[in-house]
Write a protein that holds these residues in place. Sequence first.
Motif, short mmCIF file in Angstrom:
data_model
loop_
_atom_site.label_atom_id
_atom_site.label_comp_id
_atom_site.label_asym_id
_atom_site.label_seq_id
_atom_site.Cartn_x
_atom_site.Cartn_y
_atom_site.Cartn_z
N ALA A 39 0.81 -1.22 0.00
CA ALA A 39 0.00 0.00 0.00
C ALA A 39 0.84 1.27 0.00
CB ALA A 39 -0.95 0.00 1.21
N LYS A 40 2.09 1.19 0.51
CA LYS A 40 2.94 2.37 0.59
C LYS A 40 3.71 2.65 -0.71
CE LYS A 40 5.42 2.72 4.35
NZ LYS A 40 6.33 2.29 5.43
N LYS A 41 3.65 1.72 -1.64
CA LYS A 41 4.38 1.91 -2.91
C LYS A 41 3.62 2.88 -3.81
CE LYS A 41 6.38 -2.73 -2.66
NZ LYS A 41 6.49 -4.06 -3.30
N LEU A 42 4.38 3.66 -4.58
CA LEU A 42 3.78 4.72 -5.40
C LEU A 42 2.76 4.17 -6.41
CD1 LEU A 42 6.88 6.99 -6.14
CD2 LEU A 42 4.98 7.43 -4.58
N ARG A 43 3.02 3.03 -6.94
CA ARG A 43 2.13 2.46 -7.96
C ARG A 43 1.19 1.41 -7.38
NH1 ARG A 43 6.03 1.74 -13.34
NH2 ARG A 43 6.69 3.92 -13.45
N SER A 44 0.98 1.47 -6.08
CA SER A 44 0.11 0.49 -5.44
C SER A 44 -1.32 0.57 -5.98
CB SER A 44 0.09 0.71 -3.93
OG SER A 44 -0.91 -0.09 -3.33
N ARG A 45 -1.86 -0.58 -6.27
CA ARG A 45 -3.24 -0.64 -6.76
C ARG A 45 -4.24 -0.26 -5.69
NH1 ARG A 45 -6.00 -6.20 -9.18
NH2 ARG A 45 -8.04 -5.29 -9.73
N TYR A 46 -3.89 -0.54 -4.42
CA TYR A 46 -4.84 -0.31 -3.33
C TYR A 46 -4.34 0.68 -2.28
CZ TYR A 46 -6.99 -4.52 -5.25
OH TYR A 46 -7.58 -5.44 -6.08
N GLY A 47 -3.30 1.45 -2.64
CA GLY A 47 -2.76 2.41 -1.68
C GLY A 47 -3.79 3.42 -1.19
N SER A 48 -4.63 3.91 -2.09
CA SER A 48 -5.63 4.90 -1.70
C SER A 48 -6.72 4.30 -0.82
CB SER A 48 -6.26 5.53 -2.95
OG SER A 48 -6.81 4.54 -3.80
N LEU A 49 -6.87 3.00 -0.87
CA LEU A 49 -7.87 2.33 -0.04
C LEU A 49 -7.44 2.29 1.42
CD1 LEU A 49 -10.62 0.93 -0.69
CD2 LEU A 49 -9.39 -1.24 -0.68
N ALA A 50 -6.16 2.57 1.68
CA ALA A 50 -5.64 2.53 3.05
C ALA A 50 -5.70 3.89 3.74
CB ALA A 50 -4.19 2.04 3.04
N GLN A 51 -6.22 4.90 3.05
CA GLN A 51 -6.25 6.24 3.63
C GLN A 51 -7.41 6.39 4.61
OE1 GLN A 51 -4.93 9.64 1.10
NE2 GLN A 51 -5.46 8.26 -0.57
N LEU A 52 -7.13 7.15 5.68
CA LEU A 52 -8.12 7.41 6.72
C LEU A 52 -9.39 8.02 6.13
CD1 LEU A 52 -7.73 6.83 9.75
CD2 LEU A 52 -7.23 9.25 10.07
N PHE A 53 -10.51 7.63 6.66
CA PHE A 53 -11.86 8.10 6.32
C PHE A 53 -12.44 7.45 5.06
CE2 PHE A 53 -9.67 12.26 7.61
CZ PHE A 53 -9.70 11.94 8.95
#
Length: 250
Positions: A39-53
């Motif tokens: 999730a912390k990688k720039l090109r992560s497919r689901y990185g934005s899904l880990a953001q608060l709210f």
Amino acid sequence: MLYRVQGIVIRSMDYGEGNKIVNVLTSTHGKVGIIIRGAKKLRSRYGSLAQLFTLGEFGFFKKGTGLGTLNHGEILDSHHVLRENLFMAAYASYAVELVDRAFQDDEAGSYLYEQLQACLTGLEEGKDPQIVTHVFEMKVLEAAGYAPETTGCVNCGEAEGTFALSYRLGGLLCHRCFSKDPSRLPTGEGFNKLLRLFRQLDMRRLGNIQVKEGTKKELKEGIRLLMDTHLGLKLKSRTFLDQLEKHPFV
């Protein structure tokens, strides 16, 4: 076992070099912890899904009582506006931390999920953040089993007369029973009416409520005393929110 749930990210933390662990308040399974790998990688497919709210759909594998591992996810509402404004982010952070700390995984039900979603939406729509937060605090007290008595005196049941707040006894106290709680908080009629309203109000039907500054101060003090007496939580987000309210331009 494979699960598929709809939920709101109420906590997000780093895990290892590139992963995140999120706590998600769901509509059907209480609170669940999910590892989102990469999730912390720039090109992560689901990185934005880990953001608060973030409100999303989470498909994950889970064995026993441990953490789940994300298999598939989709954002339903990013609530990005809340993260882009310092004040809104502070109020929203308090709301989600309150839920995360006040309830065990299996104690958080669909009602709390619906109220939190309505709280975040209300903040995003520009409604008075202090009032939105106070109403949500009342919903948290209710879900935790500590909803204050507001329809009548918490001691004798009397519905008429002058009232004060007995945060120790958990509700409004009529003037005939003032001796039952020497530490009661004197309150005005505006406070008493709003406390009754907040107790009954569903956040999904929350409109724009105009409140005088003096009454706002009473609400903050009174509801905080109820929260501290019956939940006893020390939240970093509340400390930051207090500092922000005192020094809004710092």
